[in-house]
Motif scaffolding. Structure first.
Motif, PDB file in Angstrom:
ATOM      1  N   GLY A 136       0.979  -0.252 -10.951  1.00  0.00           N
ATOM      2  CA  GLY A 136       1.694  -1.122 -10.032  1.00  0.00           C
ATOM      3  C   GLY A 136       2.848  -1.856 -10.676  1.00  0.00           C
ATOM      4  N   ALA A 157       6.728  -6.172 -11.591  1.00  0.00           N
ATOM      5  CA  ALA A 157       5.956  -5.523 -10.517  1.00  0.00           C
ATOM      6  C   ALA A 157       6.813  -4.508  -9.770  1.00  0.00           C
ATOM      7  CB  ALA A 157       5.439  -6.580  -9.551  1.00  0.00           C
ATOM      8  N   PRO A 199       7.800  -2.427  -6.209  1.00  0.00           N
ATOM      9  CA  PRO A 199       7.853  -2.905  -4.817  1.00  0.00           C
ATOM     10  C   PRO A 199       6.437  -3.021  -4.272  1.00  0.00           C
ATOM     11  CG  PRO A 199       9.526  -1.233  -5.172  1.00  0.00           C
ATOM     12  CD  PRO A 199       8.688  -1.261  -6.431  1.00  0.00           C
ATOM     13  N   SER A 200       6.225  -3.980  -3.398  1.00  0.00           N
ATOM     14  CA  SER A 200       4.868  -4.295  -2.956  1.00  0.00           C
ATOM     15  C   SER A 200       4.203  -3.075  -2.308  1.00  0.00           C
ATOM     16  CB  SER A 200       4.900  -5.460  -1.971  1.00  0.00           C
ATOM     17  OG  SER A 200       5.686  -5.126  -0.840  1.00  0.00           O
ATOM     18  N   SER A 214       0.278  -2.138   3.231  1.00  0.00           N
ATOM     19  CA  SER A 214      -1.109  -2.203   3.696  1.00  0.00           C
ATOM     20  C   SER A 214      -1.616  -0.788   3.939  1.00  0.00           C
ATOM     21  CB  SER A 214      -1.198  -3.013   4.985  1.00  0.00           C
ATOM     22  OG  SER A 214      -0.732  -4.327   4.772  1.00  0.00           O
ATOM     23  N   CYS A 230       4.575   3.315 -10.015  1.00  0.00           N
ATOM     24  CA  CYS A 230       4.853   2.728  -8.699  1.00  0.00           C
ATOM     25  C   CYS A 230       4.524   3.668  -7.532  1.00  0.00           C
ATOM     26  CB  CYS A 230       6.325   2.332  -8.610  1.00  0.00           C
ATOM     27  SG  CYS A 230       6.801   1.017  -9.773  1.00  0.00           S
TER      28      CYS A 230
END
Length: 399
Positions: free
Chosen positions: A37, A47, A49-50, A53, A68
């Motif tokens: 991550g 980090a 990119p998020s 969900s 990533c």
């Protein structure tokens, strides 16, 4: 000294590394890479990119490269229809109905829903709502029952055709009743189309009887024409000979102009039982049979003849000796007379009866006779030719 993995050596020696990194075992040098991550630069790791969900990272093994990459959980999707990642992980129904750009969203048929319990998400992942079935010939949801219709395989969209007097209404996917038709009309193919009954014509919704047809005829349906009739079977004339329907014999002998009438053989009559009246529509009279070799009627009984089915004549007989075949009377007629003391040969030829001691030739018929005893024959031959036949020494002709 002990040989230990990179991570163990770094621990023992207390070698520092940036936050969000981890030592990588198995390389030629003892180095660190990003934690899952994250991605690492010169002296720090930041980090990725998020993570959307309903997704999980996929770069499980330690590596120097950024870690990533991710994938959606089973049953969730995040790419458009061309495979381009959209950065989301949502159910198929949400992706197709609201996430995809409006201009690329596939159309959902009326009375259908997008499916979520799928492994591939594309424009074909839909099902009809309860009470409807997916059409086999169109992208359409058809009612499970369509009253006032009958099956018609291949017809779009629902493989049915509305019954006469009903029409297909697309918005309601149903067969709806047509307005009332005139009493003197019948429903026809097509939405709410009607035609006048046979023997009637209609103007709008007003129908009236046609002028009367002729005897031996019946009304027929012809496209874009009313009041059309045709002769009954075995009757002929109309429309070539207007308003006339007669038997074949009358048609051939009276209706057709004399200069165009066909000639039928002797002992024949026009066939009034035929359904096609042409020049060959004749049959032989009783007692005669049609020849297999010509347009001719042969007598069933031929006196002075013998059967000869393979003969060359029109009829399957051979005339007896002394008779010859006459086409004009269909009979074996007697030959002309022959000389006395002669016998008949085929085709009215004759020869002197040698078996009875008579001699002669047709070319040597002199002084009232043709067949003679041998001595007289030679004398007559000398009279005819002027030359006395020579005999051997000490010989003479006898009878």
């Amino acid at each position: 000294p002990d040989c230990v993995p990179c991570s163990e050596r770094a621990r023992r020696l207390g070698v520092p590394r940036p936050n969000n990194s981890e030592w990588i075992d198995g390389l030629a040098e003892c180095v660190y890479g990003p934690a899952i991550g994250f991605r690492c630069g010169q002296d720090n790791c930041s980090a990725c990119p998020s993570l959307p969900s309903n997704a999980q990272w996929t770069d499980i093994a330690p590596t120097l490269a950024p870690r990533c990459n991710y994938e959606c959980y089973p049953g969730f999707f995040g790419a458009d229809l061309s495979g381009q990642n959209l950065g989301v992980c949502v159910r198929c129904s949400e992706l197709l109905s609201s996430v995809l750009p409006l201009e690329t969203r596939p159309a959902l048929p009326v009375m259908a829903k997008w499916l979520d319990n799928v492994t591939v998400c594309n424009g074909d992942q839909w099902a009809c709502l309860a009470g409807y079935n997916r059409s086999a010939v169109s992208r359409f949801c058809c009612p499970a029952s369509i009253p006032n219709s009958h099956p018609s395989p291949g017809t779009q969209p629902c493989q049915v055709v509305c019954n006469e007097g009903f029409w297909w209404d697309v918005p309601t996917t149903s067969c709806r009743a047509c307005p009332a038709k005139p009493d003197l009309a019948d429903w026809a193919a097509g939405n709410c189309t009607f035609l006048p009954k046979l023997g009637y014509r209609c103007e709008g919704y007003t129908c009236a009887a046609c002028p009367a047809n002729v005897n031996n005829s019946h009304w027929v349906r012809r496209q874009n024409e009313d009041c059309v009739f045709s002769c009954d079977a075995k009757y002929f004339g109309h429309p070539t000979y207007n308003r006339t329907c007669v038997r074949c014999s009358v048609f051939q002998e009276e209706m057709i102009p004399a200069q165009y009438r066909a000639t039928k053989p002797a002992h024949s009559l026009w066939d009034d039982a035929t359904t096609v009246c042409i020049a060959s529509s004749w049959v032989c009279e009783t007692g005669y049979t049609q020849s297999t070799k010509d347009a001719y009627c042969c007598p069933n009984q031929v006196p002075n003849s013998t059967p000869d089915p393979d003969g060359s004549g029109k009829c399957p007989v051979s005339c007896d000796l002394g008779y010859y075949w006459r086409d004009d009377v269909a009979a074996c007629a007697p030959c002309a007379s022959k000389p006395g003391d002669s016998v008949w040969l085929p085709a009215c030829a004759w020869e002197c009866d040698a078996s009875a001691g008579f001699f002669g030739e047709e070319a040597v018929c002199v002084l009232g006779g043709c067949c003679f005893r041998c001595l007289a024959y030679r004398d007559r031959l000398a009279d005819e030719t002027g030359v006395t036949p020579a005999l051997p020494p000490n010989a003479l002709y006898t009878n």
